[in-house]
Design an enzyme around this catalytic site. Structure first.
Site, PDB file in Angstrom:
ATOM      1  CD  GLU A   1      35.128  46.813  51.584  1.00 20.08           C
ATOM      2  OE1 GLU A   1      36.307  46.522  51.250  1.00 20.08           O
ATOM      3  OE2 GLU A   1      34.118  45.926  51.131  1.00 20.08           O
TER       4      GLU A   1
ATOM      5  CG  HIS B   1      39.215  43.882  52.972  1.00 24.84           C
ATOM      6  ND1 HIS B   1      39.964  42.572  52.925  1.00 24.84           N
ATOM      7  CD2 HIS B   1      37.761  43.731  52.486  1.00 24.84           C
ATOM      8  CE1 HIS B   1      38.617  41.930  52.415  1.00 24.84           C
ATOM      9  NE2 HIS B   1      37.544  42.341  52.065  1.00 24.84           N
TER      10      HIS B   1
END
Length: 695
Positions: free
Chosen positions: A479, A482
């Site tokens: 994450e 990202h």
């Protein structure tokens, strides 16, 4: 930015730290009137662009569209954050109302004939307008968006398409809320010591905290959060309790009653098929793949089936090992899905002489967060400064400044790491605000990216550290990869900023970033024992690295079966009984009885409420890219090679959707990859085997 009496100024005038929203000045009741007012403001802006008497230009049409609706964007970003990460009955009721309302709004824009005429004129003249590559990509995105919204359809068919989109929005919202209701509404409460046989202390602590949240002080709760259910299935010696918990986990969305999603799936698929036909596509998958690297359903299925053959073979070998261990224990039951994680953990402990519990002692969340930031510093020259006392949308959320080598502010980052009943399951990255460089109505140039990560790790007991599994630690790195894609963005136009890329390219920066978790020098520095502070012993480190592809057959079968069912749903004209289709696809594949899809259809939020419809394959498509991309570092012998890192930032992390993803990857790597490195990384093949085959 202007506000109206109907909009709480805190929703649109973000005057917190470096332009952060003032979350402490927001109330649930603010959103409904704010949406109504912001929708009207956006509509007026759209009408002004469409009715502009001047000859269409990139500036007065495309740039104007890029900047229109800022109030609506801000209200929306705050609301959808609340709906996903900290919801309640008021927010959920508004979510059910606003989803179809937003769909109607954007359908009306997409079918605005005067506006499309301006865009279409620019598209036809694009070669003579002197546009930059990024401007051409932005114009193309708008033109294709209008076409897919029905701009070229007759009026009656436009209205029909708008109705379909509105229904899809409402059904997708209901699907997600139903899954959350099932996850929130089920818990297995344990109190007898015999019920806890095999459960390690870190999991007992998490289960005790979950029980307290449910008003069951002094007891232990197995919940359907992955951070609890998966370790419970891994460690619990009570096969009967594992079976009970597993069946509840896989039945999410398929329990008779108001939260049952099976009927919703049939409606969603029918409407998507109807949409495809209206827009002139053979099926819904063709719509979704039209602007991706894969391009066609055939290309997707070719990759998935190539991997499936190798994965199911490896899974059969893994199942045989489990069956042998069951027999050695003097038991005679066959391997069932609720047995797999439990016996795999035993086999791993035997084969590599370490357990998940032992490894967890070295994976403290604070240290793994520090490792994420350190890797970003080594690769990209940025560092994080935590800002204590800054109010966020929940007390657990942490706020960081992201700064470059010259200490200039690059982005704001919010980390929301722990599970709670008001948060949907899973992990994701999103943005309150995306980076761009356009002049704003308030006089400022561009906007600072404000990015957040949401995870669902088990919250520890008061005074105890949060310990992660290796999969949890990978999720945190994933994450943050990202997040870096959003924070390192360096483009001019908002629509191609950060993660504004094709679905099967968006997972490359995140999956690639996972590789640095297990770089030995990172593990040596940050994998330290939570009690003694001692670094992970070299012997254990070597075992962890050796075991990276352990259980790869199981993991790949779980994923690939889900991706193949997704493609089957979205390449058929009609799907009257989705559960029968799911069963048939799995039967045709030869799905092992001892395994299940990673996401059974009734709780497959990726494809029914999360934007990955006909796109779940993209994780594997991106994995082909990320395995090859990390090889660029490995080939130099330096996981932090400065020249490769510079190319990675310049051609992957910073360009967003401003250039074609194939061109971006070739600029970084010099070529497009084959699946070979991915298959080797997963332990499903060796380079020697692959070089000796036809494929």
């Amino acid at each position: 930015m202007p506000s109206t009496p109907e909009i709480n100024p805190a929703l649109v005038n973000w005057n917190g730290l470096h332009g952060l929203p003032r979350f402490d000045a927001l109330n649930d009741g603010d959103f409904a009137p704010a949406f109504d007012a912001a929708l009207v403001l956006h509509e007026r802006e759209i009408d002004a662009i469409a009715d502009n008497p001047e000859t269409p230009s990139f500036e007065n049409t495309v740039v104007a569209l890029e900047l229109a609706g800022n109030e609506l964007s801000r209200v929306s970003s705050l609301f959808w954050n609340r709906a996903g990460a900290h919801t309640n009955d008021v927010i959920q009721a508004l979510e059910r109302d606003i989803s179809p309302k937003m769909s109607r709004h954007y359908s009306k824009i997409g079918m605005n004939a005067a506006l499309f005429a301006r865009i279409d004129t620019l598209w036809e003249q694009r070669d003579s307008l002197g546009l930059t590559l990024e401007q051409t990509r932005v114009l193309e995105r708008h033109w294709k968006g209008f076409v897919k919204s029905g701009a070229k359809l007759p009026k009656a068919e436009q209205e029909k398409l708008a109705g379909i989109n509105e229904q899809l929005a409402g059904l997708g919202t209901q699907f997600g809320q139903n899954v959350l209701a099932d996850e929130k509404g089920w818990a297995l409460i344990l109190s007898d010591e015999a019920d806890l046989a095999g459960i390690p202390e870190f999991l007992k602590d998490a289960m005790a905290a979950a029980a307290r949240e449910r008003g069951e002080d002094g007891k232990f709760a197995v919940t359907l959060s992955r951070s609890i259910i998966e370790p419970f299935l891994t460690f619990s010696e009570r096969r009967d309790l594992r079976e009970q918990a597993f069946k509840a986990w896989v039945a999410r969305g398929a329990n008779d009653g108001p939260s049952d999603n099976r009927g919703i799936i049939a409606k969603l698929l029918s409407l998507r098929s109807e949409m495809a036909a209206l827009l002139g596509y053979a099926n819904f998958a063709e719509i979704k793949l039209d602007n991706t690297m894969a391009k066609t359903p055939e290309a997707v299925n070719d990759l998935l089936k190539q991997v499936w053959v190798k994965a199911v073979k490896r899974a059969g070998e893994e199942e045989a090992d489990i069956s042998k261990l069951i027999t050695e224990e003097g038991k005679n039951h066959e391997v069932m899905p609720w047995d797999w994680r439990y016996y795999s953990e035993k086999i791993r402990a035997q084969k590599f002489n370490f357990s998940e519990a032992e490894l967890k002692s070295y994976l403290q969340i604070e240290k793994i967060i520090d490792a994420c930031f350190d890797v970003a510093g080594r690769l990209f020259g940025i560092h994080a400064v935590e800002k204590k006392g800054v109010a966020a949308y929940h007390p657990d959320v942490r706020v960081f400044e992201i700064r470059d080598r010259e200490d200039r502010l690059v982005a704001l980052f919010l980390g929301d790491y722990f599970a709670r009943s008001s948060k949907r399951s899973g992990a994701w990255m999103s943005a309150f605000q995306s980076q761009h460089k356009l002049p704003m109505k308030n006089g400022q140039t561009g906007e600072l990216p404000i990015i957040y990560n949401v995870c669902n790790f088990a919250k520890p007991a008061e005074g105890k550290p949060a310990l992660l599994s290796l999969d949890d630690a990978r999720t945190l790195f994933h994450e943050f990869g990202h997040a870096l894609h959003g924070m390192l963005s360096d483009v001019t136009y908002p629509s191609v900023s950060g993660t504004g890329v094709p679905r099967d390219f968006v997972e490359l920066p995140s999956q690639l970033y996972e590789h640095w978790l297990t770089v030995p020098e990172i593990l040596k520095q940050y994998a330290v024992h939570f009690e003694t502070g001692a670094p992970m012993p070299q012997e254990l480190l070597d075992k962890v690295l050796a075991a990276r592809s352990f259980n790869s057959g199981f993991n790949t079968v779980e994923f690939t079966s889900s991706a193949l069912v997704d493609m089957a749903f979205h390449t058929r004209d009609t799907v009257e009984d989705p559960m029968a289709v799911q069963a048939q696809v799995l039967a045709d594949l030869g799905m092992p009885k001892a395994m299940v899809m990673r996401h059974a259809s009734p709780h497959f939020q990726h494809i029914f409420s999360g934007g990955y419809s006909a796109g779940y394959y993209s994780y594997m498509w991106s994995e082909v890219l990320d395995a090859d991309a990390f090889s660029a570092f490995e080939e130099t012998g330096d996981a932090f090679n400065g020249e490769v890192a510079r190319k990675l930032r310049d051609h992957i992390y910073s360009v967003g959707g401003s250039i074609d993803p194939e061109d971006a990857y070739i600029a970084f790597r010099g070529k497009l990859p084959s699946p070979d490195a991915m298959l080797v990384k997963r332990g499903l093949a060796t380079f020697e085997e692959l070089s000796g085959s036809d494929g």
